[in-house]
Design a protein around this motif. Structure first.
Motif, PDB file in Angstrom:
ATOM      1  N   TYR A  78      62.443 -79.305  66.090  1.00  0.00           N
ATOM      2  CA  TYR A  78      62.292 -80.138  67.278  1.00  0.00           C
ATOM      3  C   TYR A  78      62.731 -81.561  66.967  1.00  0.00           C
ATOM      4  O   TYR A  78      62.797 -81.990  65.809  1.00  0.00           O
ATOM      5  CB  TYR A  78      60.834 -80.147  67.771  1.00  0.00           C
ATOM      6  CG  TYR A  78      59.830 -80.519  66.705  1.00  0.00           C
ATOM      7  CD1 TYR A  78      59.512 -81.854  66.432  1.00  0.00           C
ATOM      8  CD2 TYR A  78      59.211 -79.534  65.939  1.00  0.00           C
ATOM      9  CE1 TYR A  78      58.601 -82.197  65.449  1.00  0.00           C
ATOM     10  CE2 TYR A  78      58.304 -79.867  64.941  1.00  0.00           C
ATOM     11  CZ  TYR A  78      58.002 -81.184  64.698  1.00  0.00           C
ATOM     12  OH  TYR A  78      57.111 -81.533  63.709  1.00  0.00           O
ATOM     13  N   CYS A 102      59.846 -82.846  71.002  1.00  0.00           N
ATOM     14  CA  CYS A 102      60.552 -82.436  72.221  1.00  0.00           C
ATOM     15  C   CYS A 102      61.797 -81.641  71.823  1.00  0.00           C
ATOM     16  O   CYS A 102      62.136 -81.546  70.646  1.00  0.00           O
ATOM     17  CB  CYS A 102      60.938 -83.665  73.055  1.00  0.00           C
ATOM     18  SG  CYS A 102      62.018 -84.829  72.197  1.00  0.00           S
ATOM     19  N   ASP A 103      62.478 -81.081  72.816  1.00  0.00           N
ATOM     20  CA  ASP A 103      63.723 -80.333  72.583  1.00  0.00           C
ATOM     21  C   ASP A 103      63.544 -79.268  71.502  1.00  0.00           C
ATOM     22  O   ASP A 103      64.248 -79.241  70.492  1.00  0.00           O
ATOM     23  CB  ASP A 103      64.865 -81.283  72.175  1.00  0.00           C
ATOM     24  CG  ASP A 103      65.319 -82.169  73.316  1.00  0.00           C
ATOM     25  OD1 ASP A 103      64.817 -82.002  74.435  1.00  0.00           O
ATOM     26  OD2 ASP A 103      66.176 -83.028  73.080  1.00  0.00           O
ATOM     27  N   HIS A 129      54.387 -70.691  73.111  1.00  0.00           N
ATOM     28  CA  HIS A 129      54.853 -72.080  73.089  1.00  0.00           C
ATOM     29  C   HIS A 129      54.412 -72.818  74.347  1.00  0.00           C
ATOM     30  O   HIS A 129      53.988 -73.977  74.287  1.00  0.00           O
ATOM     31  CB  HIS A 129      56.374 -72.098  72.968  1.00  0.00           C
ATOM     32  CG  HIS A 129      56.954 -73.471  72.838  1.00  0.00           C
ATOM     33  ND1 HIS A 129      56.582 -74.338  71.833  1.00  0.00           N
ATOM     34  CD2 HIS A 129      57.877 -74.126  73.584  1.00  0.00           C
ATOM     35  CE1 HIS A 129      57.264 -75.476  71.965  1.00  0.00           C
ATOM     36  NE2 HIS A 129      58.035 -75.365  73.018  1.00  0.00           N
ATOM     37  N   GLN A 170      58.445 -80.953  82.552  1.00  0.00           N
ATOM     38  CA  GLN A 170      59.074 -80.771  81.246  1.00  0.00           C
ATOM     39  C   GLN A 170      58.754 -79.394  80.682  1.00  0.00           C
ATOM     40  O   GLN A 170      59.620 -78.733  80.103  1.00  0.00           O
ATOM     41  CB  GLN A 170      58.607 -81.857  80.283  1.00  0.00           C
ATOM     42  CG  GLN A 170      59.126 -83.250  80.628  1.00  0.00           C
ATOM     43  CD  GLN A 170      58.733 -84.270  79.570  1.00  0.00           C
ATOM     44  OE1 GLN A 170      58.617 -83.934  78.398  1.00  0.00           O
ATOM     45  NE2 GLN A 170      58.529 -85.504  79.979  1.00  0.00           N
ATOM     46  N   GLN A 171      57.508 -78.949  80.853  1.00  0.00           N
ATOM     47  CA  GLN A 171      57.134 -77.611  80.380  1.00  0.00           C
ATOM     48  C   GLN A 171      57.959 -76.544  81.086  1.00  0.00           C
ATOM     49  O   GLN A 171      58.472 -75.600  80.458  1.00  0.00           O
ATOM     50  CB  GLN A 171      55.648 -77.372  80.631  1.00  0.00           C
ATOM     51  CG  GLN A 171      54.731 -78.240  79.784  1.00  0.00           C
ATOM     52  CD  GLN A 171      53.304 -78.200  80.286  1.00  0.00           C
ATOM     53  OE1 GLN A 171      53.002 -77.568  81.310  1.00  0.00           O
ATOM     54  NE2 GLN A 171      52.405 -78.863  79.584  1.00  0.00           N
ATOM     55  N   GLU A 195      61.577 -76.566  79.916  1.00  0.00           N
ATOM     56  CA  GLU A 195      61.703 -75.970  78.584  1.00  0.00           C
ATOM     57  C   GLU A 195      61.687 -74.449  78.677  1.00  0.00           C
ATOM     58  O   GLU A 195      62.472 -73.753  78.000  1.00  0.00           O
ATOM     59  CB  GLU A 195      60.555 -76.455  77.698  1.00  0.00           C
ATOM     60  CG  GLU A 195      60.543 -75.861  76.306  1.00  0.00           C
ATOM     61  CD  GLU A 195      61.712 -76.306  75.447  1.00  0.00           C
ATOM     62  OE1 GLU A 195      62.112 -75.546  74.551  1.00  0.00           O
ATOM     63  OE2 GLU A 195      62.241 -77.414  75.674  1.00  0.00           O
ATOM     64  N   ARG A 225      64.953 -73.195  79.988  1.00  0.00           N
ATOM     65  CA  ARG A 225      65.983 -73.206  78.940  1.00  0.00           C
ATOM     66  C   ARG A 225      65.895 -71.940  78.089  1.00  0.00           C
ATOM     67  O   ARG A 225      66.908 -71.447  77.582  1.00  0.00           O
ATOM     68  CB  ARG A 225      65.800 -74.436  78.046  1.00  0.00           C
ATOM     69  CG  ARG A 225      66.867 -74.559  76.956  1.00  0.00           C
ATOM     70  CD  ARG A 225      66.757 -75.869  76.229  1.00  0.00           C
ATOM     71  NE  ARG A 225      65.606 -75.923  75.361  1.00  0.00           N
ATOM     72  CZ  ARG A 225      65.607 -75.521  74.080  1.00  0.00           C
ATOM     73  NH1 ARG A 225      66.696 -75.020  73.554  1.00  0.00           N
ATOM     74  NH2 ARG A 225      64.530 -75.627  73.352  1.00  0.00           N
ATOM     75  N   GLN A 226      64.686 -71.404  77.941  1.00  0.00           N
ATOM     76  CA  GLN A 226      64.499 -70.195  77.142  1.00  0.00           C
ATOM     77  C   GLN A 226      64.741 -68.921  77.955  1.00  0.00           C
ATOM     78  O   GLN A 226      64.564 -67.814  77.448  1.00  0.00           O
ATOM     79  CB  GLN A 226      63.092 -70.187  76.555  1.00  0.00           C
ATOM     80  CG  GLN A 226      62.849 -71.331  75.587  1.00  0.00           C
ATOM     81  CD  GLN A 226      61.390 -71.461  75.198  1.00  0.00           C
ATOM     82  OE1 GLN A 226      60.648 -70.481  75.179  1.00  0.00           O
ATOM     83  NE2 GLN A 226      60.959 -72.668  74.903  1.00  0.00           N
ATOM     84  N   TYR A 232      70.086 -80.087  78.695  1.00  0.00           N
ATOM     85  CA  TYR A 232      70.123 -79.671  77.298  1.00  0.00           C
ATOM     86  C   TYR A 232      71.512 -79.539  76.690  1.00  0.00           C
ATOM     87  O   TYR A 232      71.618 -79.428  75.456  1.00  0.00           O
ATOM     88  CB  TYR A 232      69.400 -78.330  77.143  1.00  0.00           C
ATOM     89  CG  TYR A 232      67.939 -78.400  77.507  1.00  0.00           C
ATOM     90  CD1 TYR A 232      67.034 -79.010  76.670  1.00  0.00           C
ATOM     91  CD2 TYR A 232      67.473 -77.870  78.712  1.00  0.00           C
ATOM     92  CE1 TYR A 232      65.690 -79.097  76.996  1.00  0.00           C
ATOM     93  CE2 TYR A 232      66.132 -77.955  79.043  1.00  0.00           C
ATOM     94  CZ  TYR A 232      65.239 -78.561  78.186  1.00  0.00           C
ATOM     95  OH  TYR A 232      63.917 -78.651  78.519  1.00  0.00           O
TER      96      TYR A 232
END
Length: 218
Positions: A28, A37-38, A49, A167-168, A171, A174-175, A217
């Motif tokens: 991260y 983050c990231d 997560h 943000q959660q 994220e 993104r997954q 991202y």
């Protein structure tokens, strides 16, 4: 996380895991507020997560700011717990136990005396706790990670306009998580998740989740 940073993250995860085996791992970036983050996850499932981000981050004894206060480049779970109130430590241990995690070690890299990235290595019962000699073997790799990060261009600040909940969700998008998986991971209703997505699309000026992930991202 930009492409070059992702490549570095994958390399770090592979190198650390080969030197000291881990059941789960994450690379991260660390922002200006010393928040992780990231995340780039390795064998660490999105629901776990997401629960960490939503409910247990505040109890984590190995947050970057807490590792920095301990003052070591490689910090074990035991070292981190020793600096926390007992109740907080028990709460975090309970979270780890729910996912069969028995030990964690954190490696924090600095550039110009500022923490910029980290690696979490987690072990489940099959591998047992980290041993002192294993932690010693991580130190040379920590030095190499710092050297590599010092040559990286400064990373842009991630998602400055988003709320912690947004943000959660970003994220998890993104997954590749579906709306149902996001709802289950964050313990939200499907209508609430859809409302957050609509607000995210409108706020960032994108039309769909692919555009959102690309904007944030890539």
């Amino acid at each position: 996380m930009a492409g070059s940073a992702q490549d570095l993250g994958r390399y770090c995860l592979q190198a650390f895991s080969q030197q000291v085996p881990a059941s789960l791992a994450a690379f991260y970036r660390i922002d200006a507020e010393q928040q992780a983050c990231d995340f780039l996850l390795q064998d660490l499932q999105a629901p776990m997560h997401a629960r960490y981000l939503a409910h247990y981050r505040a109890y984590d004894p190995l947050q970057p700011s807490r590792c920095m206060a301990i003052g070591r480049p490689v910090v074990s779970l035991g070292q981190g717990l020793a600096c926390l109130p007992e109740v907080q430590g028990q709460t975090y241990r309970s979270f780890l136990a729910q996912h069969q995690v028995v030990d964690v070690v954190e490696i924090i890299a600095q550039v110009d005396a500022r923490p910029v990235a980290g690696v979490s290595l987690l072990r489940c019962a099959g591998l047992g706790a980290f041993q002192a000699d294993e932690l010693e073997r991580l130190l040379p790799l920590h030095g190499l990670m710092q050297l590599a990060l010092s040559s990286q261009p400064p990373a842009r600040q991630p998602m400055p306009e988003l709320t912690p909940r947004e943000q959660q969700i970003a994220e998890l998008l993104r997954q590749g998580c579906s709306n149902k998986l996001i709802a289950r991971a964050l313990e939200l209703g499907l209508p609430t998740v859809k409302t957050h997505l609509i607000n995210l699309f409108r706020k960032l000026g994108v039309r769909n989740r692919t555009e959102l992930v690309t904007l944030l991202y890539l």
